[in-house]
Write an enzyme that holds these catalytic residues in place. Structure first.
Site, PDB file in Angstrom:
ATOM      1  N   GLY A 141      -0.173   8.906   2.472  1.00 39.93           N
ATOM      2  CA  GLY A 141       0.435  10.228   2.549  1.00 39.93           C
ATOM      3  C   GLY A 141       1.755  10.237   3.294  1.00 39.93           C
ATOM      4  N   GLY A 154       0.830  -1.208   0.000  1.00 43.19           N
ATOM      5  CA  GLY A 154       0.000   0.000   0.000  1.00 43.19           C
ATOM      6  C   GLY A 154       0.854   1.243   0.000  1.00 43.19           C
ATOM      7  N   VAL A 214       4.357   0.916   1.986  1.00 39.04           N
ATOM      8  CA  VAL A 214       4.551  -0.306   2.766  1.00 39.04           C
ATOM      9  C   VAL A 214       4.697  -1.486   1.817  1.00 39.04           C
ATOM     10  CG1 VAL A 214       3.602  -1.802   4.560  1.00 39.04           C
ATOM     11  CG2 VAL A 214       3.176   0.664   4.662  1.00 39.04           C
ATOM     12  N   ASP A 273      -7.066  -5.455   6.474  1.00 38.64           N
ATOM     13  CA  ASP A 273      -7.538  -4.299   7.229  1.00 38.64           C
ATOM     14  C   ASP A 273      -9.064  -4.343   7.352  1.00 38.64           C
ATOM     15  OD1 ASP A 273      -8.885  -2.642   5.200  1.00 38.64           O
ATOM     16  OD2 ASP A 273      -6.907  -2.195   4.408  1.00 38.64           O
ATOM     17  N   ASP A 292      -5.351   8.576  15.070  1.00 41.00           N
ATOM     18  CA  ASP A 292      -5.953   8.255  13.772  1.00 41.00           C
ATOM     19  C   ASP A 292      -6.506   6.831  13.762  1.00 41.00           C
ATOM     20  OD1 ASP A 292      -6.748   8.976  11.223  1.00 41.00           O
ATOM     21  OD2 ASP A 292      -4.876   8.322  10.283  1.00 41.00           O
TER      22      ASP A 292
END
Length: 332
Positions: free
Chosen positions: A81, A78, A85, A167, A207
């Site tokens: 910002g 992935g 990864v 995820d 976050d």
């Protein structure tokens, strides 16, 4: 640098040759009467800078070589910002890892360690989590930091990669866009428990969202793992923040009203956001919810409905604490 001693670099002095500084051809050494001409100050300073630069580059090269020797980097998982990864493995035992490359200009938050060094707050926080959790690899909600390499222009983090896992955003999507309330309860209870543990260690993730939660899928009961501490901070109980770090769609109402927010109430709000998105097949946006363009489903059980409404109370002081959420009747 990384989690080991800095790579050292040495410069060996060259052997003296004949006819230099009083060394005669027969090898006898005599004191020279000649005086060395002093180098100009600017030239001396320039040489020192060059030598220092070479030493730093040697250290960086040594760290990169160590990383490449220790880990194999594979396909990209992935990009966001704050960096990219990649999947990878540890060469010694083929342990799956996630390798995170963060350009130095994307390290937004820094922390001063006990030696006065400025290091990435993501590194500082994850080291703090590990120190508070015995045998944390595979046992704590936050994934473990295995290694880190500071290479001047980029930071490389080597992280535990649970397998198999995905995820929470993809997990919800694969289950038709929303989860059954009973399954959502299992995940949220783990999330609140993890948030309490972070709070006890003065860590504010900032976050928490479905994209930053991994679900291990190798058993009948889903297991939650927290990822991406890149915007986190080490928090004081009385701290109030006036710069927002996180997902703009999920800002708490107090930020919209007064441009300030604090750790506990914001985390409770984010728990509510995660639960809303698990149950409603809709993306949550704080402004839409505050303006009543987004409503909580009336089909939820009374306990679940109360839990979600408590998390999403607009006045931060009226929201329950994380500890109070753990004792909510929905979990009993």
């Amino acid at each position: 640098m990384l989690n080991q001693e800095s790579a050292s670099s040495s410069v060996e002095s060259e052997s003296s040759s004949n006819n230099v500084d009083g060394c005669t051809s027969d090898g006898d050494i005599r004191r020279s009467n000649r005086k060395r001409k002093a180098l100009p100050a600017e030239e001396t300073s320039s040489r020192k800078r060059t030598k220092k630069t070479e030493t730093i580059q040697d250290q960086i090269d040594a760290q990169r070589a160590e990383f490449e020797e220790k880990y194999e980097e594979k396909n990209q998982l992935g990009e966001g910002g704050c960096g990219s990864v990649f999947a990878g493995c540890r060469r010694a035992d083929h342990l799956p890892v996630a390798i995170k490359h963060i350009p130095k200009d994307k390290v937004f938050c820094k922390h001063k360690d006990k030696n006065g060094r400025q290091i990435s707050v993501e590194v500082a926080v994850m080291l703090k989590v590990e120190s508070s959790t015995a045998s944390s690899v595979g046992h704590s909600a936050p994934v473990s930091l295995l290694d880190w390499y500071d290479l001047q222009q980029e930071l490389i983090l080597v992280l535990e990669r649970p397998m198999p896992a995905e995820d929470l955003a993809h997990y919800i999507e694969e289950h038709g866009g929303s989860l059954q309330e009973d399954e959502a309860k299992i995940i949220i209870q783990q999330l609140v428990d993890a948030a309490v543990h972070l709070k006890q260690n003065n860590i504010f993730h900032r976050d928490i969202k479905v994209e930053n939660i991994l679900i291990e899928t190798d058993s009948d009961v889903p297991r939650l793992r927290l990822i991406d501490f890149g915007l986190s901070c080490i928090n004081k109980k009385t701290s109030k923040y006036q710069t927002f770090y996180g997902t703009s769609a999920h800002v708490p109402p107090e930020w919209l009203n007064s441009c300030t927010y604090s750790a506990g109430p914001t985390t409770v709000w984010q728990v509510g956001v995660v639960l809303f998105e698990m149950l409603h097949n809709k993306d949550f946006r704080s402004t839409n919810f505050i303006r009543k363009r987004l409503k909580i489903s009336s089909t939820l059980s009374l306990d679940c409905l109360d839990f979600l409404e408590q998390c999403l109370i607009k006045v931060p002081k009226q929201r329950p604490t994380l500890e109070q959420l753990l004792n909510h009747t929905w979990f009993t």
